[in-house]
Write an enzyme that holds these catalytic residues in place. Structure first.
Site, PDB file in Angstrom:
ATOM      1  N   GLU A  47       0.833  -1.213   0.000  1.00 19.29           N
ATOM      2  CA  GLU A  47       0.000   0.000   0.000  1.00 19.29           C
ATOM      3  C   GLU A  47       0.865   1.259   0.000  1.00 19.29           C
ATOM      4  OE1 GLU A  47      -2.913  -0.434  -0.837  1.00 19.29           O
ATOM      5  OE2 GLU A  47      -3.183  -2.539  -0.310  1.00 19.29           O
TER       6      GLU A  47
ATOM      7  N   HIS B 153       1.759   2.120  -3.488  1.00 25.53           N
ATOM      8  CA  HIS B 153       0.670   2.920  -4.077  1.00 25.53           C
ATOM      9  C   HIS B 153       0.734   4.350  -3.541  1.00 25.53           C
ATOM     10  CE1 HIS B 153      -1.484  -0.238  -6.178  1.00 25.53           C
ATOM     11  NE2 HIS B 153      -1.690  -0.955  -5.095  1.00 25.53           N
TER      12      HIS B 153
ATOM     13  N   GLU C  69      -0.226  -0.561  -9.884  1.00 25.64           N
ATOM     14  CA  GLU C  69       0.154  -1.840  -9.282  1.00 25.64           C
ATOM     15  C   GLU C  69       1.650  -2.112  -9.441  1.00 25.64           C
ATOM     16  OE1 GLU C  69      -2.029  -3.076  -7.407  1.00 25.64           O
ATOM     17  OE2 GLU C  69      -1.406  -5.126  -7.002  1.00 25.64           O
TER      18      GLU C  69
HETATM   19 ZN    ZN Z   1      -2.408  -2.963  -5.147  1.00 21.40          ZN
END
Ligand code: ZN
Length: 511
Positions: A268, A271, A305
């Protein structure tokens, strides 16, 4: 450059983005701190916001300004502004192509279908879910028909386009097919002929508070700015780039398996670093002049991603990372963990298993799970696969790929939530992310040949600097394929990912 139309256009987009921030805050709060009694009230708040945002995104004035800018010489001769208007036009066209009653029907049937799916999965009863999936696939096909088949493409591409703009199923298949055979071969080679690593270090009991403190230390080291972000607890972890200067990460903890939270947090935060690196703020910390426009937004789910999987797998599951992280973790995890060497923890973090559940899959088998879904959903949309035949098709393909029999549909075609509410065309972005990550990391290593030595000392800046320059700062200025070519000199291919997996896993398994 900026004509008055372009300036007005940017300010309308900024207003819409500000409304979207409010909606994101409502969503984040719902997933973290809202008491369960607030559900119905929150649904009304969220629906009201969604209505307001949709009005802004499809307003007549917005359409007029986009048309005016698209034919304006001053805009067209400015590369950044021209790219910005191109992307705004694409968003506007998509938003205005769907009739309102179809949007409402998708939302209503989707919500009930998701409920039916939850129940069906619990009982592993595909028959109970089948009529809902039939309805959702029919509605999703209708949606794709409204968007229209892109030139030279197929109906599925219209759906894919929502998550991975400009990608085509046939091109993805051309990369996925050879990858699938090589991955199946690698998994068989490792598991049939190799020796699995000792996994005792994975099972050490670590209290939640210690995991949280260590997680914060790791993401700070990655470069995540905690004055412009937070880490909280939830049931289904996610990252939300909530507003300029405010990026929220979430995770969940298992006291008997700390790696779930650690790699979830790194994922995370990957991201989150992308969100923090997008040009949403100026140097003074104010929302930037392009905030709310495509130039300040993430390119695609596949590129997003690539950032999360890059940090999770190419840094976090690397040998060098544990040289730095192990002594740091010892300070939080205590003596039971301290007795393991960095090498033991590194090996344990790379265990490969023939498992049934995608979200728990390791790096080698993960993409096989994704490719299975890509093939099946594409056939559902083309009409080649009847919905009643989905479980049989799933199980047959699964056995061919991983050599094990799926015991029941709960561990087979009923395991993921996506299809139940019409999220079709989304799955391939997971594997595209892994492929992009592998290719990006080869380029990072070329620029920083001492990358491992630096990570071992806790210096992760080569990764952050490279991604900031080649990806984050660009927003949606280039397509994903262009980002890849410009940054690595090559189109996306399967070789870097295979080199990464073979190079790491064969020595660990001794084959
Ligand atoms: Zn992801």
């Amino acid at each position: 450059m900026p004509t008055s139309s372009y300036a007005e256009l940017c300010s309308l987009k900024r207003e819409a983005a500000t409304l979207a921030s409010v909606a994101h805050l409502l969503g984040w709060d719902q997933e973290t701190y809202m008491p369960s009694g607030g559900t119905a009230g929150r649904a009304e708040m969220s629906a009201a916001m969604a209505g307001l945002i949709h009005e802004r995104e499809t307003s007549k004035r917005l359409g007029e300004l986009i048309a005016a800018c698209a034919s304006d010489k001053a805009v067209q001769t400015d590369d950044a502004a021209a790219a910005n208007v191109r992307e705004m036009r694409r968003d506007y066209d998509r938003a205005t192509k769907l009739p309102k009653d179809l949007v409402t029907e998708l939302a209503n049937v989707g919500a009930r279908s998701q409920d039916a799916w939850k129940d069906a999965r619990k009982k592993s009863d595909f028959k109970a879910f089948q009529p809902w999936l039939e309805k959702m696939v029919a509605l999703t096909r209708k949606k794709a028909e409204c968007y229209g088949v892109p030139a030279g493409g197929e109906l599925y591409d219209a759906l894919l386009d929502e998550y991975e703009p400009d990608a085509r199923a046939a091109e993805i298949e051309a990369v996925f097919n050879p990858l699938r055979d090589r991955l199946s071969g690698l998994v068989a080679e490792l598991l049939d002929n190799g020796t699995p690593p000792d996994t005792a270090s994975r099972k050490v009991h670590v209290p939640e508070a210690a995991q949280h403190a260590f997680g914060l230390k790791v993401i700070e080291q990655m470069g995540f700015d905690l004055t412009r972000g937070r880490l909280d607890t939830t049931t289904h972890p996610f990252c939300e780039g909530l507003a300029p200067g405010d990026t929220r990460l979430t995770t969940r903890y298992d006291e008997n398996y700390f790696m779930a939270a650690l790699y979830g947090i790194m994922h995370e935060a990957g991201h989150g670093l992308y969100e923090q690196g997008l040009p949403k703020q100026d140097a003074a910390g104010e929302p930037s002049s392009i905030y709310g426009t495509p130039l300040s937004e993430a390119r695609s789910l596949g590129i997003h991603e690539s950032q999360s999987r890059g940090w999770e797998n190419f840094v976090g599951r690397g040998r060098a990372f544990w040289d730095w992280a192990k002594p740091v973790a010892d300070g939080f995890f205590g003596s039971a963990f301290a007795k393991f060497s960095p090498d033991q923890v590194y090996r344990a973090s790379n265990l490969v298993e023939r498992s049934f559940i995608r979200v728990e899959a390791d790096e080698a088998t993960y993409n096989l799970h994704v490719m299975l879904r890509f093939g099946i959903e594409r056939a559902m949309i083309s009409g080649d696969l009847a919905i009643k035949d989905v479980p049989g098709e799933w199980n047959e393909r699964f056995e061919r790929m991983l050599g094990v029999k799926v015991p029941d549909d709960a561990q087979g075609c009923l395991q993921d939530v996506h299809w139940s509410f019409g999220l079709i065309g989304y799955f391939p972005t997971y594997t595209l992310g892994n492929l992009y990550a592998a290719q990006f990391f080869e380029a990072i290593r070329e620029e920083a040949p001492d990358l491992d030595a630096r990570i071992a000392k806790g210096d992760m800046s080569p990764v952050l600097d490279w991604t900031r320059k080649h990806i984050h700062s660009l927003g949606r200025r280039f397509t994903a394929a262009e980002i890849c070519e410009r940054a690595t000199g090559k189109p996306l291919g399967p070789d870097p990912l295979m080199r990464h997996l073979e190079g790491k896993l064969r020595p660990i398994y001794g084959v």
